[in-house]
Scaffold this active site. Structure first.
Site, PDB file in Angstrom:
ATOM      1  N   ASP A   1     -13.487  -0.134   8.157  1.00  0.00           N
ATOM      2  CA  ASP A   1     -12.304   0.367   8.365  1.00  0.00           C
ATOM      3  C   ASP A   1     -12.560  -0.596   9.958  1.00  0.00           C
ATOM      4  OD1 ASP A   1     -10.558   1.395   6.484  1.00  0.00           O
ATOM      5  OD2 ASP A   1      -9.662   1.425   8.411  1.00  0.00           O
TER       6      ASP A   1
ATOM      7  N   GLU B   1      -3.348   6.644  -7.769  1.00  0.00           N
ATOM      8  CA  GLU B   1      -3.888   8.054  -7.111  1.00  0.00           C
ATOM      9  C   GLU B   1      -3.912   9.166  -8.272  1.00  0.00           C
ATOM     10  OE1 GLU B   1      -1.558   8.219  -4.183  1.00  0.00           O
ATOM     11  OE2 GLU B   1      -1.407   6.342  -3.400  1.00  0.00           O
TER      12      GLU B   1
ATOM     13  N   ASN C   1       2.507  -3.625 -12.571  1.00  0.00           N
ATOM     14  CA  ASN C   1       3.120  -2.768 -12.037  1.00  0.00           C
ATOM     15  C   ASN C   1       4.822  -2.438 -11.874  1.00  0.00           C
ATOM     16  OD1 ASN C   1       0.982  -1.656 -10.989  1.00  0.00           O
ATOM     17  ND2 ASN C   1       1.156  -1.810  -8.895  1.00  0.00           N
TER      18      ASN C   1
ATOM     19  N   ALA D   1      11.114  10.005 -18.197  1.00  0.00           N
ATOM     20  CA  ALA D   1      12.303   9.969 -16.972  1.00  0.00           C
ATOM     21  C   ALA D   1      12.205  11.287 -15.771  1.00  0.00           C
ATOM     22  CB  ALA D   1      13.794  10.527 -17.979  1.00  0.00           C
TER      23      ALA D   1
ATOM     24  N   CYS E   1       2.554   1.973  -3.975  1.00  0.00           N
ATOM     25  CA  CYS E   1       2.781   0.480  -5.034  1.00  0.00           C
ATOM     26  C   CYS E   1       3.712   0.190  -5.405  1.00  0.00           C
ATOM     27  CB  CYS E   1       1.539   0.584  -5.935  1.00  0.00           C
ATOM     28  SG  CYS E   1      -0.104   0.894  -5.309  1.00  0.00           S
TER      29      CYS E   1
ATOM     30  N   LYS F   1       7.177  -0.880  -3.142  1.00  0.00           N
ATOM     31  CA  LYS F   1       6.278  -2.373  -2.302  1.00  0.00           C
ATOM     32  C   LYS F   1       6.373  -3.336  -3.591  1.00  0.00           C
ATOM     33  CE  LYS F   1       1.811  -2.022  -1.293  1.00  0.00           C
ATOM     34  NZ  LYS F   1       1.369  -3.620  -1.388  1.00  0.00           N
TER      35      LYS F   1
ATOM     36  N   LYS G   1       3.241  11.793  -7.422  1.00  0.00           N
ATOM     37  CA  LYS G   1       2.897  12.606  -8.333  1.00  0.00           C
ATOM     38  C   LYS G   1       1.897  13.715  -7.805  1.00  0.00           C
ATOM     39  CE  LYS G   1      -0.024   9.422  -9.655  1.00  0.00           C
ATOM     40  NZ  LYS G   1      -1.425   9.106 -10.555  1.00  0.00           N
TER      41      LYS G   1
HETATM   42  C1  UDX Z   1       0.090   2.739  -9.698  1.00  0.00           C
HETATM   43  C2  UDX Z   1      -0.158   2.115 -11.423  1.00  0.00           C
HETATM   44  O1  UDX Z   1       0.038   2.565 -12.057  1.00  0.00           O
HETATM   45  C3  UDX Z   1      -1.595   1.591 -11.048  1.00  0.00           C
HETATM   46  O2  UDX Z   1      -2.474   0.877 -11.940  1.00  0.00           O
HETATM   47  C4  UDX Z   1      -1.977   0.863  -9.682  1.00  0.00           C
HETATM   48  O3  UDX Z   1      -3.377   0.678  -9.801  1.00  0.00           O
HETATM   49  C5  UDX Z   1      -1.162   1.850  -8.682  1.00  0.00           C
HETATM   50  O4  UDX Z   1       0.215   2.040  -8.604  1.00  0.00           O
HETATM   51  P1  UDX Z   1       0.548   5.500  -8.690  1.00  0.00           P
HETATM   52  O5  UDX Z   1       1.055   4.739  -7.888  1.00  0.00           O
HETATM   53  O6  UDX Z   1      -0.959   4.899  -7.882  1.00  0.00           O
HETATM   54  O7  UDX Z   1      -0.523   4.050  -9.487  1.00  0.00           O
HETATM   55  O8  UDX Z   1       0.778   5.989  -9.880  1.00  0.00           O
HETATM   56  P2  UDX Z   1       1.282   5.908 -10.866  1.00  0.00           P
HETATM   57  O9  UDX Z   1       0.357   7.133 -11.836  1.00  0.00           O
HETATM   58  O10 UDX Z   1       2.236   4.612 -11.449  1.00  0.00           O
HETATM   59  O11 UDX Z   1       2.950   6.869 -10.871  1.00  0.00           O
HETATM   60  C6  UDX Z   1       3.749   6.046  -9.829  1.00  0.00           C
HETATM   61  C7  UDX Z   1       5.141   6.157  -9.870  1.00  0.00           C
HETATM   62  O12 UDX Z   1       6.040   6.313 -10.856  1.00  0.00           O
HETATM   63  C8  UDX Z   1       5.325   8.369  -9.763  1.00  0.00           C
HETATM   64  O13 UDX Z   1       5.694   8.770  -9.047  1.00  0.00           O
HETATM   65  C9  UDX Z   1       5.415   9.239 -10.894  1.00  0.00           C
HETATM   66  O14 UDX Z   1       5.413  10.650 -10.519  1.00  0.00           O
HETATM   67  C10 UDX Z   1       6.301   7.955 -11.135  1.00  0.00           C
HETATM   68  N1  UDX Z   1       6.148   7.943 -12.855  1.00  0.00           N
HETATM   69  C11 UDX Z   1       5.101   7.293 -13.567  1.00  0.00           C
HETATM   70  C12 UDX Z   1       7.724   8.720 -13.624  1.00  0.00           C
HETATM   71  O15 UDX Z   1       8.562   9.011 -13.129  1.00  0.00           O
HETATM   72  N2  UDX Z   1       7.345   8.450 -14.682  1.00  0.00           N
HETATM   73  C13 UDX Z   1       6.194   7.727 -15.490  1.00  0.00           C
HETATM   74  O16 UDX Z   1       6.040   7.745 -16.942  1.00  0.00           O
HETATM   75  C14 UDX Z   1       5.472   7.490 -15.244  1.00  0.00           C
END
Ligand code: UDX
Length: 460
Positions: free
Chosen positions: A34, A158, A238, A282, A290, A293, A350
């Site tokens: 890094d 994450e 995504n 919901a 992720c 972006k 999350k």
């Molecule tokens: C996401 C993808 O799931 C993962 O495969 C990719 O590599 C990176 O992006 P991440 O951003 O860590 O992972 O979190 P994720 O569990 O997907 O949740 C993303 C957001 O969506 C969170 O804010 C979560 O609270 C929200 N969410 C997720 C909802 O509001 N409802 C859902 O049903 C699912």
């Protein structure tokens, strides 16, 4: 034999550091690079600089075994690596496109310091077409280097980064060299074989977030594609997940007006195997490093190619209005929020992470401040990160109990189990309006009402 090889992982974010720590625990020598000295110093002490279940333990044991080498010096180690995994960040530019400066920097470093025959694996999420551009840069920088380039997007989430790195559900490998693809595939197989000694249960607490319960757990699927397809698979995945969430959120607004309960609706809808229950939860919308972006990056690259992805614009716009819809409903029930004390519980984007990037919980805090409410916050892990965003605009507390003191309204913005399993009835007399706002729909609505509270969910 793949296992004997040395590996470089460039970038020690969620993806890079989890991957480096896991590889060093299944027997590989791993150089974790890094450019940030402070991050590397923290890792050298056996810790991640962010909260991720099980990661500190893996870093410490990798260091003890002498297999994990955190470093800022490319000159010292990069030439030893047989495979280089690039896991650097691709933040968004102001116009929504992805900033690829770090990605190209790594390309130049590999061009200049890479070992003869090195396999350069792209794990960062990049727009389709980046791989070819990067190969051009490498060839201009050092026309004599013999190397292979592969796109191998990462799907970990994450909060379950360690679990997902050991138990990846699919491995996507795209590129021109089938030999290099098979080589990297061998490395993934060896992670699967090498994890016998690892206690996966200990890192699985947040591994099934937002997923249907019958999710398959055996082995992993392999997808071999051309370079461009692999690049597009990641962002398209995504983008589709973000669509599912925004779809559920749109329907939740209709539920609000009709008396239907979004959780019941989506339980029923998700039973159709063609649809599936996962990511139809919901709430206050998606955030994190992720989804927001990747969706804007996809819209932007599509525009560059003359394609209008209206459907993704809709996902973004539904997502950004969800916190406002919640505040609107709270005001309908509680009247003006001016001078009200709101206990805002949960700030990370999350559960299971200290990350507050694009967190809708932070947006809720800011909207409450605009309404001139006093906001008393608590999060099990994200207080430090949140303070960098919210500065002195809110009150920071160190427990749920403290956040509830003299409050009028309780809002649960992120569904940490600590917050959703809490018995709020113990403090009913501290909560003047006796109103609980369940922004991620995780509380037992009937029970909360029986306890004497008013309840607001999102579409229920
Ligand atoms: C996401 C993808 O799931 C993962 O495969 C990719 O590599 C990176 O992006 P991440 O951003 O860590 O992972 O979190 P994720 O569990 O997907 O949740 C993303 C957001 O969506 C969170 O804010 C979560 O609270 C929200 N969410 C997720 C909802 O509001 N409802 C859902 O049903 C699912």
């Amino acid at each position: 034999m793949v296992r004997k090889k040395k590996i470089a992982v460039v970038g020690t974010g969620y993806v890079g550091l989890s991957f480096a720590a896991v590889l060093s625990n299944v027997g590989y020598k791993v150089f974790a690079f890094d450019i940030d000295e402070e991050k590397i110093e923290t890792i050298k002490k056996g810790k991640a600089y962010f909260s991720e279940k099980g990661l500190d333990e893996l870093i410490s044991s990798g260091l003890k075994k002498g297999l994990l080498v955190p470093t800022t010096s490319y000159e010292d180690y990069l030439h030893e690596a047989d495979i280089v995994f690039s896991c650097v960040g691709t933040p968004d530019n102001c116009d929504g496109s992805s900033n690829l400066d770090h990605v190209f920097d790594v390309g130049k470093i590999v061009a200049n310091l890479g070992k003869e025959g090195v396999i350069f694996v792209q794990k960062s999420t990049v727009p389709v077409g980046t791989g070819r551009k990067l190969m051009k840069v490498i060839e201009e920088e050092n026309p004599n280097l013999r190397y292979s380039y592969i796109s191998n997007p990462e799907f970990l989430a994450e909060g379950s980064a360690v679990y997902d790195t050991f138990k990846m559900d699919r491995v996507v490998l795209g590129g021109d060299s089938s030999e290099a693809i098979d080589y990297v595939l061998g490395l993934y197989k060896s992670i699967n074989e090498g994890m016998e000694d690892i206690d996966l249960d200990a890192v699985s607490e947040f591994a099934h977030m937002y997923r249907a319960k019958n999710n398959g757990e055996e082995g992993f699927n392999v997808v071999k594609t051309n370079l461009e397809s692999a690049e597009l698979i990641k962002v398209t995945s995504n983008a589709f997940l973000s669509l599912k969430i925004s779809f559920a959120n749109s329907i939740s607004l209709l539920c609000n007006q009709t008396g239907a309960d979004i959780n019941e609706v989506m339980d029923g809808v998700g039973m159709d195997k063609r649809i599936g229950r996962s990511f139809l939860y919901a709430g206050r919308g998606y955030g994190g490093g992720c989804f927001p972006k990747d969706v804007s990056g996809l819209i932007s690259i599509a525009k560059e190619h003359g394609v209008d992805l209206e459907i993704m614009e809709a996902s973004t716009s539904v997502n950004s209005k969800m916190p406002n819809e919640i505040i609107k409903e709270v005001k309908e029930k509680a009247g003006s929020l001016k001078n009200k004390r709101i206990a805002l519980l949960g700030l990370s984007f999350k559960p299971g992470t200290s990350d507050v990037r694009k967190s809708p919980a932070i947006k809720l805090a800011n909207l409450l401040i605009e309404e001139k409410a006093f906001v008393q916050t608590y999060d099990p892990k994200a207080m430090e990160e949140a303070e960098k965003e919210l500065k002195d605009s809110v009150i920071y507390t160190s427990s749920i109990k403290e956040a509830l003191e003299e409050s009028d309204i309780v809002m649960i913005a992120t569904e940490w189990p600590e917050l959703t399993n809490y018995d709020y009835s113990k403090h009913i007399n501290d909560i003047k309006d006796k109103l609980i706002v369940d922004c991620q729909n995780r509380l037992d609505k009937e029970k909360i009402k029986e306890q004497g509270f008013d309840y607001i969910g999102v579409g229920r």
